[in-house]
Design an enzyme around this catalytic site. Structure first.
Site, PDB file in Angstrom:
ATOM      1  N   GLY A 169      10.377 -71.145 -47.099  1.00 14.95           N
ATOM      2  CA  GLY A 169      10.099 -71.592 -45.742  1.00 14.95           C
ATOM      3  C   GLY A 169      11.271 -72.334 -45.132  1.00 14.95           C
ATOM      4  N   LYS A 203       6.834 -77.713 -33.284  1.00 13.51           N
ATOM      5  CA  LYS A 203       6.003 -76.998 -32.313  1.00 13.51           C
ATOM      6  C   LYS A 203       4.545 -77.414 -32.420  1.00 13.51           C
ATOM      7  CE  LYS A 203       9.847 -75.196 -31.426  1.00 13.51           C
ATOM      8  NZ  LYS A 203      11.032 -75.949 -31.894  1.00 13.51           N
ATOM      9  N   GLY A 261      20.594 -81.927 -26.082  1.00 11.68           N
ATOM     10  CA  GLY A 261      20.334 -80.553 -26.476  1.00 11.68           C
ATOM     11  C   GLY A 261      18.850 -80.329 -26.677  1.00 11.68           C
ATOM     12  N   GLU A 318      23.324 -88.713 -23.027  1.00  9.95           N
ATOM     13  CA  GLU A 318      24.097 -87.484 -23.239  1.00  9.95           C
ATOM     14  C   GLU A 318      25.525 -87.740 -22.776  1.00  9.95           C
ATOM     15  OE1 GLU A 318      25.970 -84.196 -23.808  1.00  9.95           O
ATOM     16  OE2 GLU A 318      23.926 -84.396 -24.595  1.00  9.95           O
ATOM     17  N   HIS A 350      -2.277 -58.521 -12.503  1.00  9.21           N
ATOM     18  CA  HIS A 350      -2.362 -59.605 -11.515  1.00  9.21           C
ATOM     19  C   HIS A 350      -3.677 -60.355 -11.689  1.00  9.21           C
ATOM     20  CE1 HIS A 350      -2.022 -61.697  -7.665  1.00  9.21           C
ATOM     21  NE2 HIS A 350      -3.283 -61.360  -7.438  1.00  9.21           N
TER      22      HIS A 350
END
Length: 475
Positions: A45, A57, A187, A208, A448
């Site tokens: 992994g 995530k 970033g 930054e 749509h």
């Protein structure tokens, strides 16, 4: 022979179990090779699964739920402030990781791949020494190097487990939610993790050193995100550098400097997200003919071959776009090359996604690259304020753009800022890879109301047939 001095032989040795490594191992096994996979972790992994893509995530999805709930009052729904249970949150994140890691183990075992936990160091061009493993040495016919990368350290900024100065790995542990957080780096890592902590209640200041965020992405795609973050973060400081002065039990004192002035501020925690470095030191490459560049990345050709005929390399260790899906693509190429197939890395469009809110996704030729290279292109932009679906979601700050050859209509690249960009970008990737024309997308009926219609409408700008935006003047 004692177990500790056992030497094994294998047709293919894969060093590293991340997306590039396990993809190479799985593909090679499917092609009939005898494969051994060595990794420092007990399960495949890599950083992506255990310390990167998947945990981040998972947290970003939860942050998105918080953000959506807080915005829902604009549409007539009111939710109470969320109650955050960090222990349950971490347990959920760990369950996701565990399920995916278990699935990879099953897939590897089903292919007959031998997995060995340990650290491999090259002793020669066809043999490695294993540390912290039951097997002492492995002699191989071919090897795929997929050892990945690690967060780049900031000079003078010490990391220690449980300390108040974190890298991305420490930030994803989510041990606490600091009241104030300084993020170093504009970033995608800094923006994603900064967004997570802001959603969970931290006052985030982002620093930054350059004059803009996400310097590798077209400015018009970044602008909607920056506008959103300027409201969600306590401050975004561009053209600014930071120097750690001291860390104590109450936080971290930092000096922020611009060309005109400097000031000191104190933060509960600091997150350094200033890039990544390859894991090429200490693995015995000097005992092979593998060459590295000035930054330590392994040099490979389009077939993932190094300067050593026995050894190929894939993923972050080779530099370029350090993305999991690119590593997997390269891993399969490496396995096929070893098997004698005519495979090569010839992708025209590698998608990149920033999982912020709004998301940004892009692929192929960018507008700014086209201008630098003095290429003649036509830019087709469809603002989401003209999208019925975006308006129903109250997410009309997005943008869809296509970069097109004005002579042929061929789609060369594109980008999308907005909800679900991570999935929408796939249509543009396919268009670039197939050499599709703007007319091809414009003449393909899209459902749509959907956000995918914005890609059709952007393409129709080229043909002059878009109906939800005023037509361009014809010469």
């Amino acid at each position: 022979m004692v177990m500790g001095e056992l030497t094994q032989e294998t047709e293919l040795l894969v060093i590293g179990g991340g997306p590039g490594g396990y993809a190479a191992a799985f593909r090679a096994a499917d092609l009939g090779m005898d494969v051994t996979l060595v990794d420092i972790s007990p399960r495949p992994g890599g950083v992506c699964l255990f310390k990167g893509c998947i945990p981040s995530k998972t947290l970003l999805h939860l942050a998105e739920l918080i953000t959506d709930a807080s915005r829902a009052h604009r549409m007539g729904l009111r939710f109470p402030p969320p109650e955050i249970d960090l222990e349950t949150l971490r347990a959920h994140k760990d369950r996701v990781i565990d399920q995916l890691a278990g699935g990879l183990v099953t897939l590897g075992d089903g292919r007959g791949i031998q997995r060995i936990q340990g650290r491999a160091v090259f002793e020669s061009e066809n043999q490695v020494r294993l540390h912290d493993a039951e097997v002492s040495r492995i002699r191989f016919r071919h090897a795929v190097l997929a050892v990945g990368s690690h967060p780049a350290p900031v000079p003078g900024m010490p990391y220690r487990k449980g300390g108040k100065i974190m890298n991305s790995t420490g930030a994803l542990a989510f041990s606490e939610i600091p009241k104030t957080l300084l993020v170093l780096g504009g970033g995608y890592v800094g923006l994603e993790l900064g967004s997570v902590y802001a959603a969970f209640g931290s006052r985030v200041t982002l620093v930054e050193s350059r004059d803009r965020l996400l310097s590798g992405i077209d400015a018009d795609l970044v602008r909607p995100l920056q506008n959103r973050l300027e409201k969600r973060f306590a401050a975004i400081c561009l053209n600014t550098t930071a120097r750690i002065l001291r860390e104590d039990k109450d936080g971290v004192t930092v000096r922020l400097e611009t060309e005109k002035e400097g000031r000191e501020e104190k933060f509960d925690s600091v997150l350094a997200a200033v890039g990544r470095k390859p894991n090429t030191s200490g693995i015995g490459l000097e005992n092979t003919r593998v060459k590295t560049d000035a930054r330590g990345f392994v040099v490979v050709d389009s077939r993932q071959r190094t300067s050593d005929s026995r050894i190929l390399a894939v993923g972050d260790v080779t530099g370029g776009m350090m993305l999991a899906h690119k590593a997997s693509y390269e891993g399969k190429i490496a396995a096929e090359v070893i098997a004698g197939q005519p495979s090569a890395f010839d992708a025209a469009a590698v998608p990149a996604v920033v999982y912020t809110d709004p998301q940004i996704a892009c692929c192929g030729l960018s507008e700014e690259t086209a201008h630098r290279e003095d290429r003649n292109v036509e830019i087709l932009r469809f603002p989401w304020k003209f999208s019925g679906r975006a308006l129903t979601m109250d997410r009309f700050d997005g943008l869809t753009k296509l970069i097109v050859d004005p002579e042929t209509g061929r789609i060369l690249g594109g980008g999308i800022t907005g909800r679900e960009s991570e999935s929408l970008i796939a249509e543009i990737v396919l268009a670039v890879e197939m050499g599709a024309l703007a007319q091809d997308i414009g003449l393909s009926i899209h459902p749509h109301p959907t956000l995918s219609e914005t890609e059709m409408e952007a393409a129709e700008i080229f043909t002059g047939s878009a109906i939800h935006i005023l037509p361009r003047r014809k010469p």
